[in-house]
Scaffold this motif. Structure first.
Motif, PDB file in Angstrom:
ATOM      1  N   TRP A 195      33.714  34.325  31.201  1.00  0.00           N
ATOM      2  CA  TRP A 195      32.633  33.459  31.684  1.00  0.00           C
ATOM      3  C   TRP A 195      31.272  34.029  31.340  1.00  0.00           C
ATOM      4  O   TRP A 195      31.130  35.237  31.101  1.00  0.00           O
ATOM      5  N   GLY A 196      30.275  33.164  31.374  1.00  0.00           N
ATOM      6  CA  GLY A 196      28.898  33.592  31.158  1.00  0.00           C
ATOM      7  C   GLY A 196      28.746  34.356  29.862  1.00  0.00           C
ATOM      8  O   GLY A 196      29.201  33.935  28.811  1.00  0.00           O
ATOM      9  N   ASP A 197      28.133  35.498  29.966  1.00  0.00           N
ATOM     10  CA  ASP A 197      27.870  36.333  28.796  1.00  0.00           C
ATOM     11  C   ASP A 197      28.948  37.401  28.665  1.00  0.00           C
ATOM     12  O   ASP A 197      28.672  38.591  28.617  1.00  0.00           O
ATOM     13  N   ASP A 223      35.675  34.999  38.216  1.00  0.00           N
ATOM     14  CA  ASP A 223      35.320  35.408  39.581  1.00  0.00           C
ATOM     15  C   ASP A 223      36.476  35.962  40.415  1.00  0.00           C
ATOM     16  O   ASP A 223      36.282  36.909  41.179  1.00  0.00           O
ATOM     17  N   ASP A 224      37.667  35.377  40.296  1.00  0.00           N
ATOM     18  CA  ASP A 224      38.793  35.837  41.113  1.00  0.00           C
ATOM     19  C   ASP A 224      39.156  37.297  40.837  1.00  0.00           C
ATOM     20  O   ASP A 224      39.775  37.948  41.676  1.00  0.00           O
ATOM     21  N   TRP A 225      38.771  37.801  39.683  1.00  0.00           N
ATOM     22  CA  TRP A 225      39.126  39.165  39.311  1.00  0.00           C
ATOM     23  C   TRP A 225      38.226  40.229  39.922  1.00  0.00           C
ATOM     24  O   TRP A 225      38.580  41.406  39.923  1.00  0.00           O
ATOM     25  N   TYR A 226      37.064  39.859  40.460  1.00  0.00           N
ATOM     26  CA  TYR A 226      36.185  40.894  41.003  1.00  0.00           C
ATOM     27  C   TYR A 226      36.843  41.651  42.151  1.00  0.00           C
ATOM     28  O   TYR A 226      36.738  42.879  42.227  1.00  0.00           O
ATOM     29  N   ASP A 227      37.547  40.949  43.024  1.00  0.00           N
ATOM     30  CA  ASP A 227      38.319  41.641  44.063  1.00  0.00           C
ATOM     31  C   ASP A 227      39.673  42.088  43.528  1.00  0.00           C
ATOM     32  O   ASP A 227      40.181  43.139  43.910  1.00  0.00           O
ATOM     33  N   GLY A 284      43.253  34.710  36.565  1.00  0.00           N
ATOM     34  CA  GLY A 284      41.995  34.262  37.140  1.00  0.00           C
ATOM     35  C   GLY A 284      41.572  33.013  36.397  1.00  0.00           C
ATOM     36  O   GLY A 284      41.464  33.034  35.169  1.00  0.00           O
ATOM     37  N   SER A 285      41.364  31.914  37.133  1.00  0.00           N
ATOM     38  CA  SER A 285      41.081  30.639  36.472  1.00  0.00           C
ATOM     39  C   SER A 285      40.113  29.820  37.305  1.00  0.00           C
ATOM     40  O   SER A 285      40.318  29.649  38.500  1.00  0.00           O
ATOM     41  N   THR A 286      39.079  29.331  36.681  1.00  0.00           N
ATOM     42  CA  THR A 286      38.111  28.480  37.370  1.00  0.00           C
ATOM     43  C   THR A 286      38.361  27.009  37.061  1.00  0.00           C
ATOM     44  O   THR A 286      38.355  26.170  37.955  1.00  0.00           O
ATOM     45  N   THR A 287      38.603  26.698  35.801  1.00  0.00           N
ATOM     46  CA  THR A 287      38.775  25.297  35.394  1.00  0.00           C
ATOM     47  C   THR A 287      40.238  24.902  35.256  1.00  0.00           C
ATOM     48  O   THR A 287      40.533  23.745  34.986  1.00  0.00           O
ATOM     49  N   GLY A 288      41.155  25.846  35.402  1.00  0.00           N
ATOM     50  CA  GLY A 288      42.575  25.562  35.289  1.00  0.00           C
ATOM     51  C   GLY A 288      43.180  25.952  33.955  1.00  0.00           C
ATOM     52  O   GLY A 288      44.403  25.944  33.805  1.00  0.00           O
ATOM     53  N   THR A 289      42.355  26.304  32.968  1.00  0.00           N
ATOM     54  CA  THR A 289      42.890  26.647  31.649  1.00  0.00           C
ATOM     55  C   THR A 289      43.761  27.898  31.705  1.00  0.00           C
ATOM     56  O   THR A 289      44.898  27.899  31.233  1.00  0.00           O
TER      57      THR A 289
END
Length: 168
Positions: free
Chosen positions: A57-59, A64-68, A9-14
């Motif tokens: 992420w966040g706290d 996000d991709d992992w929620y599903d 799961g990656s938002t920024t590509g890291t």
């Protein structure tokens, strides 16, 4: 050899980049590397070993991709499957939630019947104050900080994958 898939799961590509590095070191084809938002039960069933990676992420939340993706894993039959976790975080700005998302994946899957691999990673040589990914004094998988400790990433990956290869 057992069939290995990598899901990240990656938002920024890291985390995506780290998944690619793991694939290269382990000789896993790019066609066996997936984003968690593409995860299906059929995909899970196609592999004997799954390397699951997430950024935090966040706290201290899952990417996000992992929620599903986690729902798919919970609905799959993981008995007989091997799972190795890797996570990335920011040990300076978020030292109190470092790689927490990896710990969330572990908690969600620990009673699924799967067998964890690479889940006793020493916390030595890491700088953080707290992590949900630490259980019984060790990380539950490979913790990476490619933002502040990128100079340690390749060595950490090599050490971890060498250990994994002993069990494949």
């Amino acid at each position: 050899m057992k069939k290995i898939g990598i899901v990240y799961g990656s938002t920024t590509g890291t985390c995506e980049n780290l998944a690619g590095q793991l694939a290269a070191v382990l000789g896993i084809a790019n066609t066996d590397v997936y984003s968690a938002d593409k995860l299906t039960v059929e995909l899970v069933n196609a592999y004997d070993i799954l390397l699951l990676g997430t950024s935090t992420w966040g706290d201290g939340e899952l990417q996000d991709d992992w929620y599903d993706g986690i729902k798919v894993l919970k609905n799959a039959d993981l008995k007989g499957k091997y799972i190795a976790l890797f996570g990335c975080g920011d040990s300076e700005s978020y030292c109190d939630t470092f790689c927490d998302a990896m710990g969330i994946l572990y908690e969600d899957l620990k009673d699924s019947g799967c067998t964890f691999l690479g889940n006793h990673v020493s916390t030595d040589d890491y700088t953080f104050s707290n992590s949900a990914a630490v259980v019984d004094g060790s990380f539950v998988g490979l913790a990476l900080d490619d933002i502040n400790e990128s100079h340690k990433t390749s060595t950490r990956i090599k050490t971890w994958t060498d250990e994994l290869k002993k069990t494949f």
